[in-house]
Every structure is written in structure tokens, then in C-alpha cells.
Scaffold this motif. Structure first.
Motif, PDB file in Angstrom:
ATOM      1  N   LEU A  37     -41.315  17.830 -16.306  1.00 32.15           N
ATOM      2  CA  LEU A  37     -40.061  17.075 -16.296  1.00 32.15           C
ATOM      3  C   LEU A  37     -38.855  17.890 -15.816  1.00 32.15           C
ATOM      4  O   LEU A  37     -38.117  17.406 -14.945  1.00 32.15           O
ATOM      5  CB  LEU A  37     -39.802  16.464 -17.672  1.00 32.15           C
ATOM      6  CG  LEU A  37     -38.749  15.376 -17.727  1.00 32.15           C
ATOM      7  CD1 LEU A  37     -39.091  14.224 -16.811  1.00 32.15           C
ATOM      8  CD2 LEU A  37     -38.580  14.888 -19.147  1.00 32.15           C
ATOM      9  N   PRO A  38     -38.611  19.096 -16.320  1.00 33.39           N
ATOM     10  CA  PRO A  38     -37.431  19.828 -15.818  1.00 33.39           C
ATOM     11  C   PRO A  38     -37.515  20.155 -14.326  1.00 33.39           C
ATOM     12  O   PRO A  38     -36.524  20.049 -13.607  1.00 33.39           O
ATOM     13  CB  PRO A  38     -37.402  21.109 -16.646  1.00 33.39           C
ATOM     14  CG  PRO A  38     -38.256  20.843 -17.824  1.00 33.39           C
ATOM     15  CD  PRO A  38     -39.255  19.814 -17.409  1.00 33.39           C
ATOM     16  N   GLN A  39     -38.723  20.511 -13.867  1.00 39.26           N
ATOM     17  CA  GLN A  39     -38.890  20.858 -12.456  1.00 39.26           C
ATOM     18  C   GLN A  39     -38.692  19.644 -11.560  1.00 39.26           C
ATOM     19  O   GLN A  39     -38.055  19.725 -10.513  1.00 39.26           O
ATOM     20  CB  GLN A  39     -40.283  21.459 -12.222  1.00 39.26           C
ATOM     21  CG  GLN A  39     -40.557  22.685 -13.040  1.00 39.26           C
ATOM     22  CD  GLN A  39     -39.584  23.803 -12.762  1.00 39.26           C
ATOM     23  OE1 GLN A  39     -39.149  23.995 -11.634  1.00 39.26           O
ATOM     24  NE2 GLN A  39     -39.229  24.546 -13.781  1.00 39.26           N
ATOM     25  N   SER A  40     -39.256  18.510 -11.986  1.00 39.23           N
ATOM     26  CA  SER A  40     -39.108  17.313 -11.155  1.00 39.23           C
ATOM     27  C   SER A  40     -37.673  16.798 -11.164  1.00 39.23           C
ATOM     28  O   SER A  40     -37.177  16.319 -10.141  1.00 39.23           O
ATOM     29  CB  SER A  40     -40.073  16.222 -11.617  1.00 39.23           C
ATOM     30  OG  SER A  40     -39.793  15.835 -12.942  1.00 39.23           O
ATOM     31  N   SER A  41     -36.985  16.927 -12.287  1.00 41.85           N
ATOM     32  CA  SER A  41     -35.586  16.511 -12.336  1.00 41.85           C
ATOM     33  C   SER A  41     -34.725  17.366 -11.412  1.00 41.85           C
ATOM     34  O   SER A  41     -33.906  16.849 -10.650  1.00 41.85           O
ATOM     35  CB  SER A  41     -35.054  16.600 -13.762  1.00 41.85           C
ATOM     36  OG  SER A  41     -35.730  15.711 -14.601  1.00 41.85           O
ATOM     37  N   ALA A  42     -34.927  18.663 -11.480  1.00 38.80           N
ATOM     38  CA  ALA A  42     -34.155  19.560 -10.615  1.00 38.80           C
ATOM     39  C   ALA A  42     -34.478  19.328  -9.151  1.00 38.80           C
ATOM     40  O   ALA A  42     -33.578  19.306  -8.299  1.00 38.80           O
ATOM     41  CB  ALA A  42     -34.440  21.011 -10.997  1.00 38.80           C
ATOM     42  N   SER A  43     -35.751  19.123  -8.836  1.00 37.15           N
ATOM     43  CA  SER A  43     -36.144  18.900  -7.443  1.00 37.15           C
ATOM     44  C   SER A  43     -35.604  17.586  -6.898  1.00 37.15           C
ATOM     45  O   SER A  43     -35.261  17.493  -5.723  1.00 37.15           O
ATOM     46  CB  SER A  43     -37.672  18.896  -7.324  1.00 37.15           C
ATOM     47  OG  SER A  43     -38.186  20.160  -7.626  1.00 37.15           O
ATOM     48  N   SER A  44     -35.538  16.562  -7.749  1.00 36.13           N
ATOM     49  CA  SER A  44     -35.055  15.275  -7.258  1.00 36.13           C
ATOM     50  C   SER A  44     -33.548  15.280  -7.019  1.00 36.13           C
ATOM     51  O   SER A  44     -33.050  14.484  -6.232  1.00 36.13           O
ATOM     52  CB  SER A  44     -35.430  14.160  -8.228  1.00 36.13           C
ATOM     53  OG  SER A  44     -34.764  14.328  -9.449  1.00 36.13           O
ATOM     54  N   MET A  45     -32.824  16.162  -7.696  1.00 34.77           N
ATOM     55  CA  MET A  45     -31.370  16.220  -7.498  1.00 34.77           C
ATOM     56  C   MET A  45     -30.960  17.235  -6.433  1.00 34.77           C
ATOM     57  O   MET A  45     -29.826  17.231  -5.985  1.00 34.77           O
ATOM     58  CB  MET A  45     -30.682  16.544  -8.823  1.00 34.77           C
ATOM     59  CG  MET A  45     -30.763  15.397  -9.806  1.00 34.77           C
ATOM     60  SD  MET A  45     -29.786  15.671 -11.271  1.00 34.77           S
ATOM     61  CE  MET A  45     -30.629  17.038 -12.014  1.00 34.77           C
ATOM     62  N   SER A  57     -27.953  10.283 -13.003  1.00 36.59           N
ATOM     63  CA  SER A  57     -27.889   8.967 -13.639  1.00 36.59           C
ATOM     64  C   SER A  57     -28.971   8.038 -13.094  1.00 36.59           C
ATOM     65  O   SER A  57     -29.628   7.319 -13.858  1.00 36.59           O
ATOM     66  CB  SER A  57     -26.521   8.338 -13.406  1.00 36.59           C
ATOM     67  OG  SER A  57     -25.528   9.083 -14.041  1.00 36.59           O
ATOM     68  N   LEU A  58     -29.161   8.028 -11.787  1.00 41.52           N
ATOM     69  CA  LEU A  58     -30.189   7.192 -11.184  1.00 41.52           C
ATOM     70  C   LEU A  58     -31.575   7.631 -11.646  1.00 41.52           C
ATOM     71  O   LEU A  58     -32.429   6.791 -11.964  1.00 41.52           O
ATOM     72  CB  LEU A  58     -30.097   7.237  -9.660  1.00 41.52           C
ATOM     73  CG  LEU A  58     -31.130   6.392  -8.907  1.00 41.52           C
ATOM     74  CD1 LEU A  58     -30.989   4.908  -9.263  1.00 41.52           C
ATOM     75  CD2 LEU A  58     -30.984   6.617  -7.406  1.00 41.52           C
ATOM     76  N   LEU A  59     -31.804   8.924 -11.706  1.00 41.66           N
ATOM     77  CA  LEU A  59     -33.082   9.440 -12.181  1.00 41.66           C
ATOM     78  C   LEU A  59     -33.335   9.000 -13.622  1.00 41.66           C
ATOM     79  O   LEU A  59     -34.437   8.556 -13.962  1.00 41.66           O
ATOM     80  CB  LEU A  59     -33.119  10.967 -12.079  1.00 41.66           C
ATOM     81  CG  LEU A  59     -34.383  11.641 -12.590  1.00 41.66           C
ATOM     82  CD1 LEU A  59     -35.589  11.221 -11.770  1.00 41.66           C
ATOM     83  CD2 LEU A  59     -34.217  13.145 -12.560  1.00 41.66           C
ATOM     84  N   GLY A  60     -32.339   9.088 -14.475  1.00 48.57           N
ATOM     85  CA  GLY A  60     -32.484   8.649 -15.863  1.00 48.57           C
ATOM     86  C   GLY A  60     -32.782   7.161 -15.949  1.00 48.57           C
ATOM     87  O   GLY A  60     -33.616   6.734 -16.760  1.00 48.57           O
ATOM     88  N   LEU A  61     -32.105   6.352 -15.126  1.00 57.28           N
ATOM     89  CA  LEU A  61     -32.348   4.916 -15.106  1.00 57.28           C
ATOM     90  C   LEU A  61     -33.790   4.614 -14.697  1.00 57.28           C
ATOM     91  O   LEU A  61     -34.469   3.787 -15.323  1.00 57.28           O
ATOM     92  CB  LEU A  61     -31.375   4.229 -14.143  1.00 57.28           C
ATOM     93  CG  LEU A  61     -31.630   2.743 -13.926  1.00 57.28           C
ATOM     94  CD1 LEU A  61     -31.220   1.937 -15.146  1.00 57.28           C
ATOM     95  CD2 LEU A  61     -30.908   2.268 -12.689  1.00 57.28           C
ATOM     96  N   ILE A  62     -34.262   5.288 -13.670  1.00 56.26           N
ATOM     97  CA  ILE A  62     -35.632   5.066 -13.193  1.00 56.26           C
ATOM     98  C   ILE A  62     -36.640   5.485 -14.260  1.00 56.26           C
ATOM     99  O   ILE A  62     -37.603   4.765 -14.543  1.00 56.26           O
ATOM    100  CB  ILE A  62     -35.870   5.802 -11.859  1.00 56.26           C
ATOM    101  CG1 ILE A  62     -35.044   5.150 -10.743  1.00 56.26           C
ATOM    102  CG2 ILE A  62     -37.350   5.803 -11.498  1.00 56.26           C
ATOM    103  CD1 ILE A  62     -34.992   5.952  -9.462  1.00 56.26           C
ATOM    104  N   GLN A  63     -36.429   6.655 -14.872  1.00 55.98           N
ATOM    105  CA  GLN A  63     -37.351   7.137 -15.902  1.00 55.98           C
ATOM    106  C   GLN A  63     -37.400   6.185 -17.091  1.00 55.98           C
ATOM    107  O   GLN A  63     -38.484   5.838 -17.576  1.00 55.98           O
ATOM    108  CB  GLN A  63     -36.946   8.528 -16.376  1.00 55.98           C
ATOM    109  CG  GLN A  63     -37.211   9.622 -15.391  1.00 55.98           C
ATOM    110  CD  GLN A  63     -36.628  10.951 -15.855  1.00 55.98           C
ATOM    111  OE1 GLN A  63     -35.736  11.006 -16.693  1.00 55.98           O
ATOM    112  NE2 GLN A  63     -37.146  12.033 -15.294  1.00 55.98           N
TER     113      GLN A  63
END
Length: 110
Positions: A37-45, A57-63
Motif C-alpha cells: 500500500l505505501p509503495q503503490s500510493s507513492a507511485s500513483s502520486m 484524494s482521488l486515490l483514497g476515493l478509488i480505494q
């Protein structure tokens, strides 16, 4: 993630029926989530440094939307068999592994 789900599926299908059949594989699965989760969050941003707040915010909404959908679906089908929970966990863990393998070609070398 995939290993934790598969172990839970095998343990619940063939095990003697004790709490460790769920908790021990789920602990392994949760450790995998903690690594992914931390790696994918950082990579997506990373592609949006100037809009990191909006990307987060968009990542949190999708998750949360995906988790709500899977939870609702699982809740609806769990009435039929308790083995559907480890099946869902195994499939989602394997999907994570598949996405990781497919994304290797898109990542830039360090």
C-alpha cells in the motif's frame, strides 16, 4: 498477498476448524498489504507532484469505493459458503501479483 490468501483457502477447506485457519494467513496477508500500500500510493502520486493533494484524494476515493464494492459483494455471497471469503482474498492477492508483474515494464529503472 497471494500466498496469505491461498494458505487461508487451503486451511479453511481442509483444516480442523480452529481460529488460526483465518488469523495466521490473514496476518501474512495484512503484512503484504503493509508492504504494497505505501509503495503503490507513492507511485500513483509521483506523476502529479504539483497536484499531490488532489491525486491523494482521488486515490483514497478509488480505494474506499473498491473496498465498499468488494465488501458488499462478499457480504451478499458469504451466506452461501464461508469459503468464499478466502476465495475473494486469494483472487485479489493474485490480481495484485499480476498487476505488479505487468507494471514492471512501465517502471523506470532506478
Amino acid at each position: 498477498l497471494a500466498l496469505g490468501g491461498a494458505l487461508m483457502l487451503v486451511a479453511m477447506a481442509y483444516g480442523p476448524g480452529w481460529f488460526g485457519e483465518v488469523t495466521l494467513p490473514m496476518a501474512l496477508y495484512t503484512m503484504g498489504v503493509g508492504l504494497v500500500l505505501p509503495q503503490s500510493s507513492a507511485s500513483s502520486m509521483m506523476p502529479f507532484p504539483d497536484r499531490a493533494g488532489a491525486a491523494s484524494s482521488l486515490l483514497g476515493l478509488i480505494q474506499m469505493s473498491f473496498a465498499a464494492g468488494v465488501g458488499a459483494l462478499l457480504g451478499a455471497v458469504l451466506i452461501r459458503s464461508p469459503l468464499l471469503m478466502p476465495v475473494f482474498i486469494t483472487v485479489l492477492g493474485a490480481a495484485t501479483l499480476l498487476v505488479f508483474g505487468l507494471a514492471r515494464g512501465f517502471r523506470r529503472p532506478a
